[in-house]
Design an enzyme around this catalytic site. Structure first.
Site, short mmCIF file in Angstrom:
data_model
loop_
_atom_site.label_atom_id
_atom_site.label_comp_id
_atom_site.label_asym_id
_atom_site.label_seq_id
_atom_site.Cartn_x
_atom_site.Cartn_y
_atom_site.Cartn_z
N GLY A 1 0.82 -1.20 0.00
CA GLY A 1 0.00 0.00 0.00
C GLY A 1 0.86 1.26 0.00
O GLY A 1 1.95 1.28 -0.58
N SER A 2 0.39 2.26 0.74
CA SER A 2 0.98 3.60 0.63
C SER A 2 2.43 3.71 1.07
O SER A 2 3.09 4.70 0.77
CB SER A 2 0.15 4.57 1.47
OG SER A 2 -1.19 4.51 1.05
N THR A 3 2.93 2.70 1.82
CA THR A 3 4.33 2.79 2.23
C THR A 3 5.27 2.76 1.04
O THR A 3 6.44 3.03 1.15
CB THR A 3 4.70 1.61 3.17
OG1 THR A 3 4.23 0.40 2.57
CG2 THR A 3 4.08 1.78 4.54
N LEU A 4 4.72 2.46 -0.15
CA LEU A 4 5.55 2.42 -1.34
C LEU A 4 5.62 3.77 -2.07
O LEU A 4 6.46 3.98 -2.94
CB LEU A 4 5.02 1.35 -2.31
CG LEU A 4 6.08 0.37 -2.80
CD1 LEU A 4 6.75 -0.32 -1.63
CD2 LEU A 4 5.49 -0.64 -3.76
N LYS A 5 4.70 4.68 -1.70
CA LYS A 5 4.64 5.98 -2.40
C LYS A 5 5.99 6.71 -2.40
O LYS A 5 6.39 7.27 -3.42
CB LYS A 5 3.57 6.88 -1.77
CG LYS A 5 2.16 6.48 -2.21
CD LYS A 5 1.11 7.28 -1.47
CE LYS A 5 -0.29 6.75 -1.81
NZ LYS A 5 -1.28 7.17 -0.81
#
Lengths: 575, 386
Positions: A294-298
């Site tokens: 999820g967003s931890t990859l942004k």
């Protein structure tokens, strides 16, 4: 006159007959002496060899398995000497009182002892692996026919706290899981052997020669810090319990060296008593399980854009409306904020922003970044079952896939891979190699992004934990923290499960000179909250705060109480 | 007439001290070795009450009893022994009959060889050996003139001995049978029996032995075990192969007193029939040759004493002394031959040394009689009446 008939002559005993007998007997004695010389002086090699085959035995001398310690030498796995009590039932003789005492010491019903003794005649184990002091009291009973064996038993003082990390050994002292399996060849000794003479009852009566000395296994010093591990485990447990989560995991990395300082999983088990284990308890989720981050990859997507000069932290991204359609698919944000800067995309975790930035990038560049930070590649740990995760080749990416991958969907990573990838932000763009063992010489990382980009990313990640970001609960008193939340629907049966989430948080501190990277993952929180910022961030905060103080890291922020935004004002991320 | 008398001993000595010392050395060495050979089995056995000194204590008691009996026997003049000879022989036969009666004789391992006397068990066949010496010597001395007659000289003796042999084989005690047959034949031979008859008797005996051996699977088994113990080392050849291993392990100087491995439950009968194997292992070739030499010396002395008595025309004493020489010589040769794999296993003990009360007692009395004959020889040579 007949000679024989003469009584006078016949009355003389014939002397030659006496002499003949004497010569025969003396000859017999000479033959015996000769035979003795042959047997004892000349043919003794053959006879001794026959004798050896009867009572000479080669005994195995077991080597002690090496100890596993934490980085400060605290014992995590030790082999303790134990005794096994066995009997030759035919020879056992005891009074009723002795029997009762024996039963009490072995913690067996007296009837069970009788049963075992009656079922065999030559050999039977009464009880295996009892403590040496109990064994001593058993031998003090002086029961004939009762014997003891020296054995070793693996003992894990840490219990469930680091069960999946250490693994365990089987009955034959061979590593079956975890570190015990990964470093089997180091930990296992080489058993020695010696030749002994045994009497017919099997007792050793003479030690004739040592054929090979037993070589004890080497001790293993892990990178793990037992105190930090305890902290990580207990904080994880608090949160997993209070959120009624199915599982949880946390990993603490030394940002400077890549050493794994703590690694905890729930549910766990007691490695000292492994009856009734389930697969869920055994899994080392940090290393062997993958999930859609999820967003931890942004931050990685944004890093590529900054490195490629496509955006700056203050570039405006058109996120107004909070939705973005690509073909038939629509990407949603949790809130409608109007247009945002790149920094705000990180701070508020905007999916639309991340997707739009991603579509301005070449798929190959995004793939290269993901690949460089280790996604899709099995980390070189030697740890059994370490997962590689899934990173599909960029040539097959469709635009919608490239857009969703920008915020961590359509890609899977392990928590360990994720934590390690964040070392590029902590270490001025260098990716540090991972190590389960203590590293004494400084390690050289691999430059993935420029130091300047890394600093910019850190500044943006600091915003995410400030009020106005998605994870103010991740803050730590006295330290500047940078990090990113992640909340993703769980994959189930090829689609996404509607009400099942994985909440995560990855962060580093102190932001001015990062020392630790901590990643937290909570699987299926089901007590109402499911956002990374509310479920995973508190674990991060507690572990990070405790760890920095334990390590004596100087604070880089004023020591003042932190204020949380009022309930309801919390910024939620796009899921 | 007296030209072959050799005054070997200092004529001032009243009896043969060297002979007495040799016997004593053998008995004490035997006791030490019995202890060494039995210590492990005695400690492990329920039968002995797990006392390691079980056999030592008993052997010491036997030796003490034997020495007292020897002192008493030494006081008895040969004249008296001769007059008692038929009676002793008769008692011996009676005892051999009693042994065979159920509930009177005690059976151990399938052999009925013992009479229970409450405190101790008596093995009549051991005493029968001594009685046979006395009887055969008395018979031959009495019937000197008839020795060349088959009917009057040989047949009565042969009949009696066949009866004794039959009784012994009923027990069965083949070893004692061989020893007693040897004693009787040797005394008849020494007493001047017709050479042709004797040769025929020897041939007949050999045929008889062969028939006995071939007729009984029990004896067959014992015979073939000794031919090649390594063909069946865990079955028939078990005992002998372990005895031979003990000899091989002993080498020249032995593994040291008490250090035998074979006695640790491997070698059966280590303290009785196979005591020499333990001596061989612990004391080496030196120990074996010493024991062989001591027995050889003892037998040679017994023959010499016999010849001295013959020279003095004391025919009964001469035959008794040589009969004892043949007894001890044959039994020692057979026991040692069995230990070294030269002869089939017989179940004969090593005289003076092996564990066993009856054997020790009979041996002690026999030696006392031998010393008595020598004592009387010396007295005669000094001109004193016997």
């Amino acid at each position: 006159m007949n000679y024989a008939a003469s009584p006078v002559l016949a009355l003389r005993l014939p002397l030659w007959r006496s002499r003949l007998l004497l010569v025969l007997v003396a000859g017999g004695f000479l033959v015996l002496a000769g035979r003795a010389v042959y047997l004892q002086g000349l043919n003794n090699d053959f006879l001794q060899q026959k004798g050896e085959s009867r009572y000479s035995r080669v005994l195995e001398i077991s080597a002690t398995r090496g100890k596993i310690t934490d980085r400060h030498g605290e014992a995590l796995a030790i082999s303790t000497p134990v005794k096994s009590v066995w009997a030759i039932p035919e020879e056992v003789q005891f009074s009723g009182q002795q029997r009762a005492k024996l039963a009490a010491l072995l913690e067996m019903p007296p009837r069970e002892i009788d049963k075992r003794l009656n079922d065999a005649t030559a050999f039977v184990y009464l009880k295996r692996q009892i403590a040496p002091e109990v064994a001593e009291r058993v031998s003090a009973l002086h029961i004939p026919g009762l014997f003891q064996n020296q054995e070793y038993r693996r003992y894990y003082p840490g219990g469930e706290v680091m069960a999946q990390m250490l693994g365990f050994t089987g009955a034959d002292d061979i590593g079956q899981d975890g570190i015990e399996l990964a470093f089997q060849s180091t930990l296992a000794g080489k058993s020695g052997s010696r030749r002994v003479i045994k009497d017919r009852m099997g007792h050793i009566v003479e030690d004739t020669e040592s054929i090979r000395e037993a070589q004890n296994g080497s001790n293993l010093t892990l990178a793990l810090d037992a105190k930090l591990q305890n902290l990580a485990f207990s904080q994880l447990k608090l949160v997993v319990d209070s959120n009624k989560a199915k599982a949880g995991a946390v990993v603490v990395l030394d940002a400077k060296s890549g050493e794994v300082l703590a690694l905890a999983n729930l549910p766990s088990y007691n490695p000292n008593n492994r009856s009734r284990l389930s697969g869920a308890q055994l899994r080392n989720r940090v290393i062997t399980d993958t999930f859609e981050p999820g967003s931890t990859l942004k931050p990685f997507t944004i890093s590529v854009a900054i490195e490629e000069g496509k955006v700056r932290p203050d570039s405006m991204i058109a996120t107004a409306g909070g939705t973005f359609s690509i073909g038939h698919a629509t990407i949603h944000d949790a809130h409608r904020f109007g247009d945002m800067t790149v920094a705000q995309v990180i701070q508020r975790s905007s999916n639309v922003g991340a997707a739009k930035i991603a579509l301005g990038l070449k798929p190959e560049d995004m793939w290269t970044m993901f690949d460089k930070v280790g996604f899709g590649t099995t980390p070189r740990l030697g740890f059994p079952g370490a997962a590689s995760g899934r990173l599909r080749p960029y040539k097959s990416w469709r635009p919608i896939e490239q857009a969703t991958m920008a915020y961590g969907h359509g890609i899977s990573v392990s928590l360990l891979q994720l934590a390690r990838a964040y070392t590029i932000f902590a270490d001025d763009g260098e990716l540090m190699p991972l190590s389960l063992l203590r590293v004494d010489a400084p390690l050289v990382g691999r430059q993935v992004i420029s130091a300047a980009t890394a600093h910019k990313m850190r500044d943006m990640l600091e915003l995410a934990v400030q009020p106005g970001g998605t994870a103010p609960q991740a803050r730590v008193v006295g330290y500047r923290v940078a990090g990113k939340t992640g909340t993703a629907h769980k994959e189930e049966n090829g689609g996404y499960a509607k009400n099942k989430y994985v909440a995560s948080f990855v962060g580093l501190a102190p932001a001015s000179n990062p020392r630790l990277v901590i990643a937290v993952m909570i699987d299926e929180p089901s007590a109402g909250q499911y956002y990374g910022g509310t479920v995973a961030a508190p674990v991060f905060s507690a572990v990070m705060g405790g760890a920095l103080r334990m390590l004596g890291v100087p604070p880089d922020a004023p020591l003042e109480p932190l204020e949380l935004p009022p309930a309801g004002a919390q910024i939620k991320e796009g899921v | 007439m007296l030209n072959f008398i050799k005054a070997e001993r200092n004529s001032s000595a009243e009896f043969d001290e060297v002979l007495a010392w040799i016997a004593l050395i053998l008995m004490v060495l035997g006791m030490v070795m019995v202890y060494s050979a039995s210590i492990a089995t005695a400690e492990a056995s329920r039968f002995t009450g797990k006392q390691p000194t079980y056999f030592l204590v008993r052997q010491a008691l036997f030796l003490a009893t034997g020495l007292i009996a020897a002192l008493m026997a030494f006081q008895v003049p040969m004249r008296t022994w001769q007059s008692l000879s038929p009676w002793l022989f008769g008692c011996g036969i009676l005892a051999l009959v009693l042994v065979l009666i159920p509930h009177v004789g005690r059976e151990v391992n399938g052999a009925r060889r013992w009479l229970s006397l409450g405190v101790a068990n008596l093995q009549p066949s051991e005493f029968m050996k001594l009685a046979a010496v006395f009887y055969a010597a008395d018979y031959t001395a009495r019937k000197f003139a008839l020795m060349h007659s088959f009917k009057k000289g040989l047949l009565p003796m042969l009949t009696v001995m066949l009866l004794v042999g039959w009784l012994l084989l009923r027990e069965p005690d083949f070893g004692a049978f061989v020893v007693i047959a040897s004693i009787a034949m040797a005394i008849l031979f020494l007493g001047g029996m017709n050479g042709k008859w004797f040769a025929g008797l020897v041939a007949l005996s050999l045929v008889g032995f062969l028939a006995l051996i071939l007729s009984s699977p029990y004896r067959m088994q014992r015979i073939f075990g000794f031919m090649d113990p390594w063909s069946d080392p865990y079955g028939r050849g078990y005992q002998l192969s372990h005895a031979l291993i003990a000899f091989g392990r002993g080498e020249w100087l032995g593994v040291g007193l008490g250090a035998s491995v074979e006695k640790l439950f491997y070698l059966p009968e280590a303290h009785t029939d196979f005591l020499l194997a333990v001596i061989a292992e612990e004391l080496g070739l030196v120990g074996v040759v010493t024991v062989v030499a001591l027995f050889a010396w003892l037998v040679l002395r017994a023959f010499a004493i016999g010849r001295q008595a013959a020279a003095a025309e004391r025919y009964y004493a001469a035959l008794v002394a040589q009969g004892i020489a043949v007894w001890l010589g044959v039994q020692t040769l057979i026991n040692m031959g069995v230990n070294m794999g030269l002869l089939p296993t017989k179940g004969l003990t090593l005289p003076l040394m092996s564990f066993g009360g009856s054997g020790i007692l009979a041996n002690c009395v026999a030696l006392a009689v031998l010393l008595r004959i020598d004592y009387e020889n010396r007295a005669l040579m000094r001109g004193q009446p016997a």
